[in-house]
Design a protein around this motif. Structure first.
Motif, short mmCIF file in Angstrom:
data_model
loop_
_atom_site.label_atom_id
_atom_site.label_comp_id
_atom_site.label_asym_id
_atom_site.label_seq_id
_atom_site.Cartn_x
_atom_site.Cartn_y
_atom_site.Cartn_z
N GLY A 329 6.68 -9.73 -3.17
CA GLY A 329 8.01 -10.30 -3.04
C GLY A 329 8.28 -10.90 -1.69
O GLY A 329 9.38 -10.77 -1.15
N MET A 330 7.28 -11.60 -1.13
CA MET A 330 7.41 -12.12 0.23
C MET A 330 7.64 -13.62 0.27
O MET A 330 7.57 -14.23 1.33
CB MET A 330 6.18 -11.76 1.06
CG MET A 330 5.99 -10.26 1.23
SD MET A 330 4.68 -9.81 2.39
CE MET A 330 3.24 -10.48 1.58
N SER A 331 7.91 -14.24 -0.86
CA SER A 331 8.25 -15.67 -0.86
C SER A 331 9.63 -15.84 -0.22
O SER A 331 10.61 -15.25 -0.66
CB SER A 331 8.26 -16.20 -2.29
OG SER A 331 6.99 -16.03 -2.89
N THR A 423 -2.83 -1.97 -1.07
CA THR A 423 -2.46 -1.16 0.09
C THR A 423 -1.83 0.14 -0.37
O THR A 423 -1.34 0.26 -1.49
CB THR A 423 -1.48 -1.93 1.00
OG1 THR A 423 -1.24 -1.19 2.19
CG2 THR A 423 -0.14 -2.15 0.29
N GLY A 424 -1.85 1.13 0.51
CA GLY A 424 -1.14 2.38 0.24
C GLY A 424 0.34 2.23 0.56
O GLY A 424 0.76 1.27 1.20
N THR A 425 1.13 3.19 0.10
CA THR A 425 2.58 3.14 0.32
C THR A 425 3.06 4.46 0.85
O THR A 425 2.37 5.48 0.79
CB THR A 425 3.34 2.82 -0.98
OG1 THR A 425 3.27 3.96 -1.85
CG2 THR A 425 2.74 1.62 -1.69
N GLN A 491 14.17 0.31 3.70
CA GLN A 491 13.46 0.22 4.97
C GLN A 491 11.95 0.34 4.77
O GLN A 491 11.17 -0.36 5.42
CB GLN A 491 13.96 1.31 5.91
CG GLN A 491 13.43 1.20 7.33
CD GLN A 491 14.08 2.20 8.25
OE1 GLN A 491 14.74 3.13 7.80
NE2 GLN A 491 13.89 2.02 9.55
N GLU A 492 11.54 1.23 3.85
CA GLU A 492 10.10 1.42 3.65
C GLU A 492 9.46 0.19 3.02
O GLU A 492 8.31 -0.15 3.34
CB GLU A 492 9.86 2.65 2.78
CG GLU A 492 10.57 2.59 1.44
CD GLU A 492 11.02 3.96 0.99
OE1 GLU A 492 10.59 4.97 1.58
OE2 GLU A 492 11.83 4.05 0.05
N LEU A 493 10.18 -0.50 2.18
CA LEU A 493 9.65 -1.73 1.60
C LEU A 493 9.55 -2.82 2.66
O LEU A 493 8.58 -3.58 2.70
CB LEU A 493 10.53 -2.20 0.44
CG LEU A 493 10.12 -3.50 -0.24
CD1 LEU A 493 8.71 -3.40 -0.81
CD2 LEU A 493 11.10 -3.90 -1.33
N PHE A 494 10.56 -2.89 3.51
CA PHE A 494 10.53 -3.86 4.60
C PHE A 494 9.34 -3.61 5.52
O PHE A 494 8.64 -4.54 5.92
CB PHE A 494 11.84 -3.77 5.39
CG PHE A 494 11.93 -4.73 6.54
CD1 PHE A 494 11.99 -6.10 6.32
CD2 PHE A 494 11.96 -4.26 7.85
CE1 PHE A 494 12.07 -6.99 7.38
CE2 PHE A 494 12.04 -5.14 8.92
CZ PHE A 494 12.11 -6.51 8.68
N ASP A 499 3.91 -5.11 7.34
CA ASP A 499 2.50 -4.77 7.54
C ASP A 499 1.60 -5.78 6.83
O ASP A 499 0.57 -6.20 7.37
CB ASP A 499 2.23 -3.36 7.00
CG ASP A 499 0.76 -2.96 7.16
OD1 ASP A 499 0.31 -2.82 8.29
OD2 ASP A 499 0.09 -2.80 6.12
N MET A 500 1.98 -6.16 5.61
CA MET A 500 1.18 -7.13 4.88
C MET A 500 1.16 -8.49 5.59
O MET A 500 0.12 -9.14 5.68
CB MET A 500 1.73 -7.31 3.45
CG MET A 500 1.71 -6.05 2.61
SD MET A 500 0.08 -5.30 2.46
CE MET A 500 -0.74 -6.49 1.42
N LEU A 501 2.32 -8.90 6.11
CA LEU A 501 2.37 -10.16 6.86
C LEU A 501 1.57 -10.07 8.16
O LEU A 501 0.86 -10.99 8.55
CB LEU A 501 3.81 -10.53 7.17
CG LEU A 501 4.65 -11.05 6.01
CD1 LEU A 501 6.10 -11.23 6.44
CD2 LEU A 501 4.09 -12.38 5.51
#
Length: 505
Positions: A329-331, A423-425, A491-494, A499-501
């Motif tokens: 969901g980073m678009s 990735t892990g979460t 916050q954890e999703l952000f 991290d992915m970016l």
């Protein structure tokens, strides 16, 4: 004395069985009472019904396959003539089995049947996702199949193939034992060591097994899109790269073709009465799996990719980057998500969530509210009524309409999104390659009442689970405006998206 011992053992067995059944019945009853108390009895019903259906269906299939092949091997037994020492030694076992033939057949089939039913029941979420799959509306760049094929249906197809392979292997092993017991297979003596009927029976079973292996090779082609290659896994890249596209994919197609030929030759055993060609084809299949399945891809990677890796992998890296952005969901992410995450970090209710999780006290809420449900308990309740969700690690409190409630973020995830990095979460469970903040769950701190609200109205994973469990997630339109204004960006999703970016995935 023997009769008394049999009666005693039978009584002990019945008592143990009744004790186990009573424990199961008590567990089912208490579960039903709890789910009914929180208004989610349908979740419990759907789950039990699905598990029961899978247990009975696959348990019976395994038991019937085992019993049928054991019975067929017995029917194909050769007439016993002058017996060797080996056959004289087996005669006492044949005599024992003859007295309890029906019970022995049931006992032989029961153990693999129970094991298969138990494994199948554990795959209830895989079946429900496949049966209620919802289209993503977009296709992967390699095979041009809708993404729902990979996320929902491919895992179920793999389960079916694996089950079939195990069922055929167990059937072949059982049939071989019965053939050996009744002289169809011998280790010594004059004449054929393998009778023609036993050879034909086992040949058909091996043909079916190799034929199913051909299906597995074909599915392996699609699985490459959701698995990281060995040379790319360390970098976090996923899906098909240059080596997979130009060496592994053709190898899987060739292996599938060889397996089909091998299966046909084995299936013709009852007519040809020889295993020479099938065994030669099987040896060719084993040799090919090493040569074109392992050595050729390694050579392509070493001598074609590594000398010019950046140019060779560029199109596939672009695929991975685009898929990862969509999967997480980073678009348009930086512009839209950062302000919402900043609002979250400044939120008093969010910052007080951690203290509430330890002692159940209310922070930033009405002082008259009698808090009984702690944050961890709120997460557990949401996880229980929505077992297909991953729950956020930091619930926060809001006051709406005079009620104090925990808000728990509910994430829909997948580990089968093609080409996306894995990735892990911080939410527990295994690694993921797709995540959405799809559900907002509220838990009343005084009563423990749970409500699930649709937050992402386009997420195909959520829509699939809403089809599987109708009526459990309330539509987005039912969200109270006052509650909606209190909801925060997780916050954890952000942090995960950052991290992915940051990893350039």
């Amino acid at each position: 004395m023997r009769a008394a011992a049999r009666v005693l053992l039978g009584t002990v067995f019945v008592l143990l069985l009744l004790f186990l059944l009573s424990l199961i019945a008590f567990d089912l009853w208490t579960g039903r009472v709890w789910y009914r108390s929180v208004g989610f009895s349908s979740v419990y019903t759907v789950r039990l019904r699905t598990q029961g259906m899978l247990f009975v269906t696959f348990g019976l299939l395994m038991a019937l396959a085992t019993a049928l092949n054991a019975w067929l091997a017995y029917r194909l037994r050769p007439p016993l003539s002058a017996m060797s020492f080996e056959q004289r030694h087996l005669e006492r076992y044949r005599t024992s089995v003859a007295r309890h033939r029906a019970r022995a057949l049931v006992a032989v089939a029961m153990l693999p049947g129970l094991a298969a039913g138990t494994v199948a029941a554990a795959a209830w979420k895989t079946w429900l996702a496949a049966a209620n799959s919802t289209s993503f509306g977009s296709a992967d760049p390699q095979f041009h199949r809708d993404l729902s094929f990979y996320v929902f249906r491919l895992p179920w197809y793999r389960f079916l193939v694996d089950f079939g392979l195990v069922a055929l292997a167990v059937s072949a092993f059982t049939a071989a034992l019965v053939h050996y017991l009744y002289g169809g297979i011998r280790m010594q003596g004059p004449g054929r060591l393998l009778s023609y009927p036993a050879q034909g029976h086992l040949g058909v079973l091996l043909g079916l097994l190799v034929g199913l292996k051909a299906v597995a090779y074909w599915l392996d082609r699609y699985s490459l899109a959701v698995k990281a290659g060995a040379d790319r896994a360390a970098g976090g890249w996923n899906g098909i790269g240059y080596t997979e596209a130009n060496a592994v994919l053709p190898a899987k197609a060739v292996m599938c073709g060889i397996a089909v030929i091998c299966a046909v030759l084995f299936l013709a055993t009852p007519l040809r009465r020889t295993w020479a060609l099938p065994l030669a084809a099987l040896a060719l299949m084993a040799f090919s799996s090493v040569l074109i399945g392992s050595i050729c891809p390694a050579l392509v990677q070493q001598f074609q990719v590594k000398p010019d890796e950046q140019a060779k992998e560029a199109p596939y890296v672009a695929r991975n980057s685009a898929a990862t952005a969509a999967a997480y969901g980073m678009s348009g992410y930086v512009a839209a998500a950062a302000p919402r995450a900043g609002a979250l970090q400044a939120s008093p209710s969010a910052s007080g969530a951690s203290s509430g999780s330890s002692d159940g006290s209310s922070t930033g809420s009405s002082s008259e509210a009698a808090v009984r449900v702690a944050a961890d308990d709120a997460r557990q309740r949401v996880q229980a009524v929505a077992p297909w969700l991953r729950t956020g690690a930091s619930p926060y409190q809001v006051t709406v309409g005079g009620r104090t409630e925990w808000v728990v973020d509910g994430y829909t995830t997948s580990d089968s999104y093609p080409f996306a990095a894995r990735t892990g979460t911080a939410m527990g469970g295994g690694a993921v390659d797709y995540i959405r903040d799809s559900v907002k769950a509220t838990v009343d701190v005084s009563t423990g009442a749970v409500a699930l609200y649709q937050w992402d109205t386009v997420d195909p994973v959520l829509r699939t689970w809403m089809r599987a469990f109708p009526g459990t997630v309330r539509p987005y339109a039912t969200l109270d405006d006052e509650l909606k204004s209190e909801l925060r960006y997780p916050q954890e999703l952000f942090a995960l998206q950052q991290d992915m970016l940051g990893s350039r995935r």
